[in-house]
Design an enzyme around this catalytic site. Structure first.
Site, PDB file in Angstrom:
ATOM      1  CB  SER A 151     -61.669  16.969 -43.836  1.00 44.97           C
ATOM      2  OG  SER A 151     -60.766  17.878 -43.306  1.00 44.97           O
ATOM      3  NE  ARG A 221     -54.945  13.721 -33.728  1.00 40.31           N
ATOM      4  CZ  ARG A 221     -55.817  13.478 -34.686  1.00 40.31           C
ATOM      5  NH1 ARG A 221     -55.746  14.129 -35.831  1.00 40.31           N
ATOM      6  NH2 ARG A 221     -56.754  12.575 -34.537  1.00 40.31           N
ATOM      7  CG  ASP A 317     -66.503  22.269 -40.332  1.00 36.02           C
ATOM      8  OD1 ASP A 317     -65.480  22.845 -39.932  1.00 36.02           O
ATOM      9  OD2 ASP A 317     -66.500  21.424 -41.247  1.00 36.02           O
ATOM     10  CG  HIS A 350     -63.632  19.652 -39.704  1.00 33.37           C
ATOM     11  ND1 HIS A 350     -64.246  19.825 -40.924  1.00 33.37           N
ATOM     12  CD2 HIS A 350     -62.501  18.919 -39.949  1.00 33.37           C
ATOM     13  CE1 HIS A 350     -63.525  19.225 -41.862  1.00 33.37           C
ATOM     14  NE2 HIS A 350     -62.472  18.667 -41.293  1.00 33.37           N
ATOM     15  CG  ASP A 351     -63.465  15.397 -35.273  1.00 32.58           C
ATOM     16  OD1 ASP A 351     -62.870  15.291 -36.364  1.00 32.58           O
ATOM     17  OD2 ASP A 351     -62.928  15.164 -34.170  1.00 32.58           O
TER      18      ASP A 351
END
Lengths: 375, 198
Positions: A151, A221, A317, A350-351
């Site tokens: 990232s 967040r 992602d 993405h994580d």
């Protein structure tokens, strides 16, 4: 030129040498908080510099002494793991603009002894890596074995090898981009607007007003957290499951598990992260455009390096999709660079790079260990 | 290592830069890297095969030859190798022209549909041929454009592609194909290996 101290479990390097930032301002005498894992060998050829993502910090693995939780890359880094700290010396530092000890908006402005807030200079990915370069000097490392990050960490990897082409043997950008997309700028702006709309933000001077823009930061967040997952992953994990209730309550409490989960993610984030740092770091990501730095030709960013690249993306992602990672591969191939690429199958969005995804961890381990043998 | 790879390896001089298109598990790449000091890259579509290559310490790019060859500059490799894959592409002609653009030379191997066992199978059994070199059934074969050695030779000639070397393989036997024996080789070879250039 460099001095080191440890306070509250945070190791800090004080950089005396002035650093000219992209915004035109110069900083000096500034702290870089860092952590290391494993041992630097006598040849000093086993060092890996890891770059953290937006909300990460220097505590890559093991117990984070501040949050009392596992380090953000515990799946990948540690004894016997993909980035094996029995073998490699791992260094990671908190980015400038951050809030885990490195110079940032919650520090005092030496000119007036007031907390910076939004008077902290706007920093870029370029500034971040130029600041971190001081770590090599401090440890006396002439050439790193590898640089790695996912990232925003991947952006730093790309910028670092572009700025210092002969300072790493291998280069591992993961789930990243060479140029922040409109969609990603939009998502970051959403987070920033949530923070600045909180009445406790107080034009960035919340610390001196004994306030915390917790609601705004939590919303930022929550929104961001959704972008780190995939639709399929969310559906499988939460579906329409209800949160500790038999039926809908016809109100605005968290009826659904996903709501409760996001609220929790927002609330724990507020305890560990600074709202102004969130503004500064997302801005640095938005400003990142390595292609533009090289007048539209990304290949030129890498033309002076002989490093071996390994680029990794993930199927689910959608924040830093495979194509954006492949654009980097294409730029490298067009100059005949040594570049490998793999897209890992994963539903975790993405994580994925932070999670237990065996294909990813195996590829990372094999690439590093085989490259180290050839070293 | 199979005989085909040994023959391919003999066609490549030491210290060259080579791209293996459809490199599978990297067997040929590893051999070339270790025995001929070749600067070797692979392109492979299968994720699990890419992982196998990485485990061997090989530089491989996950990708599709029909789309991803275009990123390589003209003549950026001394040799480009394509082993028994040309027939599986949607557009073999395009892939072949890309191989010859990217590589100074290309080594292409072709499973021969003119091989006598293939002909016999169709002639006497009346069903689509299944042989050692063509192990799949008609409904699950990846092969879309089967050809014979003769077809391939005629095709490259028609496109003004130079053939430097043509070899016929039949198990462990390797022989040279020339103008006079093409018909015979087309019957008795199960595989053809061609070193070509444009």
């Amino acid at each position: 030129m460099l001095t080191m101290n440890t306070e509250n479990n945070i190791k800090t390097l004080i950089v005396k040498k002035p650093l000219k930032l992209d915004c035109g301002k110069t900083i000096n005498n500034f702290p870089i908080a860092y952590e290391t894992y494993g041992l630097l060998n006598s040849k000093k050829d086993n060092a890996i510099l890891i770059f953290h993502a937006l909300t990460g910090d220097q505590f890559v693995t093991g117990l984070n002494p501040i949050t009392k939780k596992d380090g953000w890359w515990s799946y990948a880094v540690g004894p016997g793991k993909a980035i094996d700290t029995n073998k490699y010396f791992v260094i990671c530092s908190n980015v400038i603009g951050g809030c885990m000890g490195s110079y940032g908006p919650s520090h005092k402005d030496p000119d007036n002894n007031k907390i910076f807030g939004t008077n902290f200079p706007v920093i870029t990915i370029n500034d971040i890596v130029n600041a971190q370069y001081n770590l090599l000097e401090y440890f006396g490392i002439d050439k790193l074995f590898s640089i790695a990050g996912g990232s925003m960490g991947g952006m730093q990897v790309l910028q670092f090898i572009s700025n210092f082409p002969d300072k790493s043997k291998t280069v591992i950008p993961i789930a990243t981009t060479s140029s922040h997309s409109a969609q990603n700028i939009a998502l970051n702006e959403l987070g920033r607007q949530a923070i600045t709309a909180d009445s406790n933000w107080k034009d960035g001077n919340y610390i001196s007003n004994n306030a915390t823009p917790g609601k705004g930061l939590a919303v930022a967040r929550m929104a961001a957290h959704i972008t780190y997952l995939s639709k399929k992953g969310l559906q499988e994990k939460f579906g329409r499951k209800l949160q500790e209730r038999e039926d809908l309550k016809f109100g605005f409490d968290a009826d659904f598990q996903i709501e409760s989960y996001l609220r929790y993610q927002g609330s724990v984030f507020v305890d560990r992260f600074d709202a102004n740092s969130y503004l500064y770091i997302t801005r640095a990501m938005d400003y990142f455009d390595l292609t533009k730095q090289f007048k539209g030709n990304l290949s030129d960013a890498f033309k002076n390096t002989k490093a071996k690249f390994f680029i990794i993306s993930f199927t689910s992602d959608w924040l830093y999709p495979t194509q954006e990672n492949k654009d980097i591969v294409i730029a490298l191939n067009s100059i005949g660079a040594d570049v490998g690429f793999v897209e890992i199958e994963s539903d975790k969005g993405h994580d994925s790079f932070l999670l237990d995804v065996p294909d990813f961890l195996n590829a990372l381990k094999n690439f590093l260990d085989k490259s180290y043998i050839e070293n | 290592m199979k005989n085909e790879f040994k023959v391919i390896a003999e066609l490549i001089e030491k210290n060259k830069k080579v791209l293996d298109v459809g490199c599978a598990d990297g067997t040929l790449m590893k051999f070339l890297k270790e025995n001929k000091n070749i600067n070797i890259r692979g392109l492979e579509i299968s994720k699990s095969k890419v992982q196998e290559c990485i485990a061997k310490g090989l530089t491989v790019i996950e990708g599709n030859a029909e789309k991803d060859l275009k990123q390589f500059p003209d003549k950026s490799f001394d040799y480009v190798v394509l082993s028994q894959t040309l027939q599986a592409f949607l557009n073999p002609e395009l892939v072949l022209s890309e191989l010859l653009r990217v590589g100074k030379k290309a080594i292409v191997t072709i499973p021969n549909f003119g091989y006598w066992k293939v002909r016999f199978h169709l002639l006497f059994k009346g069903t689509m041929p299944v042989t050692k070199a063509l192990p799949d059934e008609w409904y699950n074969t990846p092969n879309l454009h089967m050809c014979t050695l003769k077809d391939f030779v005629y095709f490259v000639r028609s496109r003004n592609i130079k053939i430097f070397k043509s070899l016929a393989l039949n198990n462990l036997d390797t022989s040279i194909i020339n103008e006079n024996n093409l018909g015979i080789k087309n019957l008795f070879a199960d595989l053809g290996i061609f070193l070509i250039e444009k």
